[in-house]
Motif scaffolding. Structure first.
Motif, PDB file in Angstrom:
ATOM      1  N   SER A  40      77.016 -37.356 -13.396  1.00  0.00           N
ATOM      2  CA  SER A  40      77.159 -38.277 -12.264  1.00  0.00           C
ATOM      3  C   SER A  40      78.290 -39.270 -12.504  1.00  0.00           C
ATOM      4  O   SER A  40      79.032 -39.623 -11.583  1.00  0.00           O
ATOM      5  N   ILE A  43      81.739 -37.415 -12.254  1.00  0.00           N
ATOM      6  CA  ILE A  43      82.200 -37.122 -10.900  1.00  0.00           C
ATOM      7  C   ILE A  43      83.092 -38.250 -10.386  1.00  0.00           C
ATOM      8  O   ILE A  43      84.100 -38.021  -9.723  1.00  0.00           O
ATOM      9  N   THR A  78      74.676 -30.015 -15.414  1.00  0.00           N
ATOM     10  CA  THR A  78      74.003 -30.877 -14.450  1.00  0.00           C
ATOM     11  C   THR A  78      73.152 -31.924 -15.159  1.00  0.00           C
ATOM     12  O   THR A  78      72.753 -31.749 -16.302  1.00  0.00           O
ATOM     13  N   GLU A  82      73.927 -34.783 -10.109  1.00  0.00           N
ATOM     14  CA  GLU A  82      75.218 -34.196  -9.792  1.00  0.00           C
ATOM     15  C   GLU A  82      75.465 -33.030 -10.739  1.00  0.00           C
ATOM     16  O   GLU A  82      74.816 -32.912 -11.771  1.00  0.00           O
TER      17      GLU A  82
END
Lengths: 140, 49, 221, 242
Positions: A40, A43, A78, A82
């Protein structure tokens, strides 16, 4: 001021200073010296002009693909929120499998695929024989 | 298959066993040697001349 | 207070007399820093990734080189003994001495670092961050150096031993310092490592002189 | 009264007689536990569901890692005792712990590398746990080197002890490094004793090994420490009897 008072003042100032210093150091521990970031967080960095960094996450079940006869592999990393697609050429560690915690080093290319130069497997603190593991998690 | 066989990990497991045992024996014999040296030094010092 | 001021001005005068000490560290810092762009492929991207570690390493190295003489001359001519017997508190006198020493050996490095940083294509606020990092970390390192110099005082050739003692204590500062510079260049949050460096700086300020003083007392008797 | 007792048992002759009695028991018990633990760990315990046989390195890696830290704690505490009460025996004990602790730290690092190479895919990374353990090794080496370099016994003791006491700060950092930071190193397996993250049949050899190493450590320190005490007291009267 008596010497006694001076001494007392010195010790008091030292104690206060040390307390503040330790508080500062402990507060810095919370977000620092990260060996890796989660997908996450990764990203968010996707558009930055960045140098190499590490992402840690789980290999998504069913995402692992390997080109026949080569060392090139592709999988999705993962953290449940995300996910990041990873491309890697090289030998994978023995612990590498789907569902396993992995740390990859590398950077994003223009297609937003993470090009890994190193893949490390992270092991958790649980140890058990295969039959007990099968009892606990019948799916895996 | 023998119980000594650790499959792919033979080298890693057995060399870590070896290193650990070597370290334990080294420390013990080092301590023992120091003690021996100390007692012999003292004996030499107290020898009637 | 008067005695501190006297000690301070004396330290400055002595330091001017022994200017080669300070200059050696200064030149070493500068040389190490500019050597990397000279001997490597000096493209901007590469230099920006290594500037953090190199700045920290050269500061560490330069301060380590000059510290052997921190207490030694004063120990030999009896000044340390005088300080111990003087009516001001020994600990605060040590602090004064350490700060005077820092002014001479580390402050020039921080000033010149704006020049060396620009060789690495660091610009704008990045230079300020590098200077801030160097300020905090040299202020910590000077106390560590003082302790090490004090504890190895009676030894004739302390060089290798000093390195062995100083490295584990300084290592966290080097790691977090280069982390700060790295983060500021990547544009990410620098507050975490900066807090750490500030905390270490304060800790060394409040505890360092006590520890150095007790190390000196051990070395004296 | 109490302080008198401490002085009585802390006096070199009493210390010497006590540890020489203690030593054979510690060695026998420690070695027995290590032997049973090794056999249990290597042959009896089942394979791990993920790591297979490679997980058996845990039986040699974890005890040495634990010991590297507790030996440092012991060294630090006896250094404090030595400085505060000027106890020669405490200094002797601290000095004899140092090489043993350094060796254990090295063993923990080496077995960790042997474990990391096949499992993680790398022998060494600079994450918080590994870095702080490496710093521990440097601290031990610094202590040994400082003690060896200063000629005068008394000054060497006190200077090296000061360094050892400073280094105690590193111990909580090592222990909590896996909690505070995201590390490649796993979190602690048996820190919570009520429900360890390891099944019973794998746990008992590990506990045996850890306790066995500790007892063995006490035995070795008895031997090494008493040798050190003898050397220091070689001119006094009581040593003539031994």
């Amino acid at each position: 001021m008596l010497p006694r008072h001076k001494r007392f003042l010195g010790i008091l100032v030292t104690l206060i200073g040390v307390t503040v210093a330790i508080a500062l150091i402990l507060s810095s521990f919370q977000d620092n010296l990260l060996y890796y970031v989660t997908p996450s967080e990764a990203i968010k960095k996707i558009d930055d002009d960045q140098s190499k960094f590490r992402i840690g996450g789980l290999v998504e079940v069913g995402s692992f693909k390997r080109k026949d006869g080569s060392l090139q592999s592709r999988f999705v990393l993962t953290d449940g929120i995300e996910s990041v697609e990873v491309n890697y050429i090289g030998i994978l560690p023995d612990l590498f499998r789907e569902g396993q915690g992995i740390i990859v080093t590398g950077k994003f290319d223009k297609m937003k695929i993470f090009i890994a130069s190193e893949v490390l497997a992270k092991h958790d603190e649980n140890y058990m024989p295969p039959d007990i593991h099968a009892l606990k998690e019948p799916t895996s | 298959m023998s119980i000594f066989d650790m499959g792919d990990y033979n080298f890693y497991v057995w060399s870590s066993v070896f290193v650990s045992m070597l370290a334990l024996f080294l420390t013990y014999f080092d301590a023992k040697k120091k003690h021996k040296d100390a007692t012999s030094t003292i004996r030499n010092m107290n020898k009637p001349k | 207070m008067n005695i501190h001021f006297k000690l301070f001005s004396r330290e400055i005068r002595v330091a001017f007399k022994r200017w080669t000490d300070a200059l050696t560290g200064f030149i070493l810092f500068f040389l190490i820093a500019i050597l990397f762009p000279l001997i490597s492929d000096s493209n901007k991207e590469f230099l920006l990734t290594i500037v953090g570690p190199i700045m920290m390493f050269s500061a560490f190295f330069a301060s380590m080189l000059s510290m052997q003489n921190m207490f030694k001359p004063d120990f030999q001519n009896g000044t340390i003994e005088q300080l111990m017997l003087s009516k001001g508190s020994f600990v605060s006198l040590i602090l004064t001495k350490t700060i005077a020493y820092w002014l001479f050996t580390s402050l020039p490095l921080i000033l010149i670092s704006s020049l060396t940083a620009s060789i690495y294509f660091v610009s704008g606020s990045g230079i300020l961050i590098i200077q801030l990092t160097l300020l905090l970390s040299t202020l910590t390192m000077v106390h560590i150096n003082a302790f090490t110099a004090a504890i190895t005082l009676g030894i004739r050739y302390p060089g290798a031993l000093m390195t062995l003692i100083i490295t584990p204590i300084t290592l966290p500062i080097l790691i977090f310092g280069s982390k700060t510079i790295e983060n500021s260049i990547l544009g990410t949050d620098i507050s975490g490592p900066l807090y750490f460096l500030t905390g270490m700086m304060m800790l060394s300020f409040f505890l360092g002189p006590w520890i150095t003083a007790s190390a000196l007392k051990i070395s004296m008797d | 009264m109490n302080l008198k007792k401490i002085y009585k048992y802390g006096s070199p002759p009493n210390f010497y007689r006590f540890v020489m009695k203690l030593e054979p028991w510690c060695l026998c018990l420690g070695l027995l536990m290590i032997a049973i633990g090794s056999i249990g760990g290597l042959f009896v315990a089942p394979k791990d569901y993920q790591m297979g046989d490679a997980f058996r390195i845990i039986y040699f890696h974890v005890p040495s890692a634990y010991l590297s830290m507790s030996a440092y704690a012991a060294m630090g505490i006896s250094s404090i005792i030595g400085i505060v009460w000027r106890s020669n025996v405490a200094f002797a004990v601290a000095k004899s712990i140092a090489p043993f602790g350094a060796l254990m730290t090295a063993v923990a690092l080496i077995t960790g590398m042997l474990w990391g190479k096949p499992m993680w895919g790398t022998a060494w990374v600079w994450d918080a746990r590994l870095t702080s353990e490496f710093i521990l090794l440097l601290l031990y080496l610094g202590y040994i080197a400082l003690h060896a370099t200063i000629k005068e016994q008394k000054r060497a003791d006190r200077a090296a002890s000061l360094l050892a006491i400073l280094g105690i700060v590193n111990l909580p950092i090592i222990h909590y490094s896996v909690v505070w930071w995201n590390t490649l190193h796993q979190a602690s397996t048996i820190s919570k004793l009520d429900s360890p993250s390891i099944v019973g049949e794998m746990l008992w050899p590990l506990l045996l090994m850890i306790i066995g190493y500790m007892i063995f450590f006490v035995g070795v320190i008895c031997r090494g420490g008493s040798a050190e005490v003898l050397m220091r007291e070689k001119r006094s009267n009581w040593v003539k009897e031994v």
